[in-house]
Design a protein around this motif. Structure first.
Motif, PDB file in Angstrom:
ATOM      1  N   ALA A   1     -26.679   7.385 -28.681  1.00 44.03           N
ATOM      2  CA  ALA A   1     -26.464   7.156 -30.113  1.00 44.03           C
ATOM      3  C   ALA A   1     -27.536   6.633 -30.803  1.00 44.03           C
ATOM      4  N   VAL A   2     -28.303   5.781 -30.220  1.00 42.84           N
ATOM      5  CA  VAL A   2     -29.599   5.491 -31.123  1.00 42.84           C
ATOM      6  C   VAL A   2     -30.465   6.570 -31.179  1.00 42.84           C
ATOM      7  N   ALA A   3     -30.700   7.038 -30.089  1.00 41.80           N
ATOM      8  CA  ALA A   3     -31.772   8.151 -29.959  1.00 41.80           C
ATOM      9  C   ALA A   3     -31.393   9.223 -30.876  1.00 41.80           C
ATOM     10  N   LEU A   4     -30.247   9.869 -30.897  1.00 42.11           N
ATOM     11  CA  LEU A   4     -29.769  10.885 -31.916  1.00 42.11           C
ATOM     12  C   LEU A   4     -30.221  10.569 -33.322  1.00 42.11           C
ATOM     13  N   VAL A   5     -30.131   9.367 -33.929  1.00 43.37           N
ATOM     14  CA  VAL A   5     -30.220   8.856 -35.043  1.00 43.37           C
ATOM     15  C   VAL A   5     -31.815   8.839 -35.429  1.00 43.37           C
ATOM     16  N   ASP A  16     -33.440  12.188 -35.625  1.00 41.40           N
ATOM     17  CA  ASP A  16     -32.782  13.105 -36.756  1.00 41.40           C
ATOM     18  C   ASP A  16     -33.663  12.610 -38.099  1.00 41.40           C
ATOM     19  N   ASP A  17     -34.258  13.798 -38.508  1.00 44.50           N
ATOM     20  CA  ASP A  17     -35.054  13.838 -39.656  1.00 44.50           C
ATOM     21  C   ASP A  17     -34.130  13.206 -41.188  1.00 44.50           C
ATOM     22  N   ASP A  18     -32.708  13.444 -40.810  1.00 44.24           N
ATOM     23  CA  ASP A  18     -31.755  13.510 -42.044  1.00 44.24           C
ATOM     24  C   ASP A  18     -31.678  11.676 -42.136  1.00 44.24           C
ATOM     25  N   TYR A  19     -32.110  10.905 -41.290  1.00 48.92           N
ATOM     26  CA  TYR A  19     -31.773   9.567 -41.282  1.00 48.92           C
ATOM     27  C   TYR A  19     -33.348   8.881 -41.476  1.00 48.92           C
ATOM     28  N   PHE A  56     -30.496   4.779 -41.471  1.00 45.36           N
ATOM     29  CA  PHE A  56     -29.272   5.021 -42.607  1.00 45.36           C
ATOM     30  C   PHE A  56     -29.841   6.620 -43.106  1.00 45.36           C
ATOM     31  N   LEU A  57     -28.356   7.278 -43.172  1.00 40.89           N
ATOM     32  CA  LEU A  57     -28.638   8.595 -43.839  1.00 40.89           C
ATOM     33  C   LEU A  57     -29.403   8.497 -44.975  1.00 40.89           C
ATOM     34  N   LYS A  58     -30.294   9.372 -45.313  1.00 44.14           N
ATOM     35  CA  LYS A  58     -31.125   9.354 -46.674  1.00 44.14           C
ATOM     36  C   LYS A  58     -30.181   9.634 -47.801  1.00 44.14           C
ATOM     37  N   ASP A  59     -30.556   9.086 -48.750  1.00 43.63           N
ATOM     38  CA  ASP A  59     -29.794   9.222 -50.131  1.00 43.63           C
ATOM     39  C   ASP A  59     -29.617  10.777 -50.477  1.00 43.63           C
ATOM     40  N   GLU A  60     -30.540  11.419 -50.424  1.00 47.68           N
ATOM     41  CA  GLU A  60     -30.739  12.730 -50.930  1.00 47.68           C
ATOM     42  C   GLU A  60     -29.994  13.776 -49.808  1.00 47.68           C
ATOM     43  N   VAL A  61     -29.970  13.320 -48.588  1.00 48.85           N
ATOM     44  CA  VAL A  61     -29.295  13.994 -47.747  1.00 48.85           C
ATOM     45  C   VAL A  61     -27.760  13.746 -48.013  1.00 48.85           C
TER      46      VAL A  61
END
Length: 133
Positions: free
Chosen positions: A67-71, A74-77, A82-87
């Motif tokens: 779970a940690v590795a997936l985030v 991932d370029d969206d985080y 945290f999920l980037k605001d624009e994403v």
């Protein structure tokens, strides 16, 4: 959770892109803190990330490390996980019409931030509400 929905145990990486994006939107602060554990019929501990849609209840197999590795990967985080605001805004615009997304996003808006609680606490202190010891 509605018990009439079929339960699907699946790997996150095997989901289609749209479902992965919906999951990221719901778990914008990462996956690891949202994992649940249960034991299968053989007594083996299973760790999953729950995700519910209108027609299915997904249990996405992943360990805490995965779970940690997936985030992390991932370029969206962002670097903080945290999920980037624009994403997040893009995904909200794309999926907010789906009931399971809209309901969850509305639930999250109803929860006060910790910062708001601190402001209320400060206001109480300013009003002279001191306790005698």
């Amino acid at each position: 959770m509605t018990s009439s929905k079929p339960k699907v145990i699946k790997d996150y990486n095997k989901l289609d892109k749209d479902l992965q994006q919906q999951i990221k939107l719901i778990y914008a602060d990462g996956f690891a803190d949202n994992l649940i554990h249960f034991f299968d019929k053989n007594g083996q501990k299973i760790t999953v990330l729950p995700f519910e849609t209108e027609d299915k209840y997904y249990m996405l197999r992943m360990t805490e490390n995965e779970a940690v590795a997936l985030v992390d990967e991932d370029d969206d985080y962002d670097d903080e996980g945290f999920l980037k605001d624009e994403v997040k805004q893009e995904y909200e615009d794309k999926y907010s019409e789906l009931d399971h997304i809209a309901d969850k996003l509305n639930d999250d808006e109803d929860v006060p931030d910790d910062d708001e609680d601190e402001e209320d606490d400060d206001a109480d202190e300013d009003e002279g509400d001191e306790d005698d010891f």
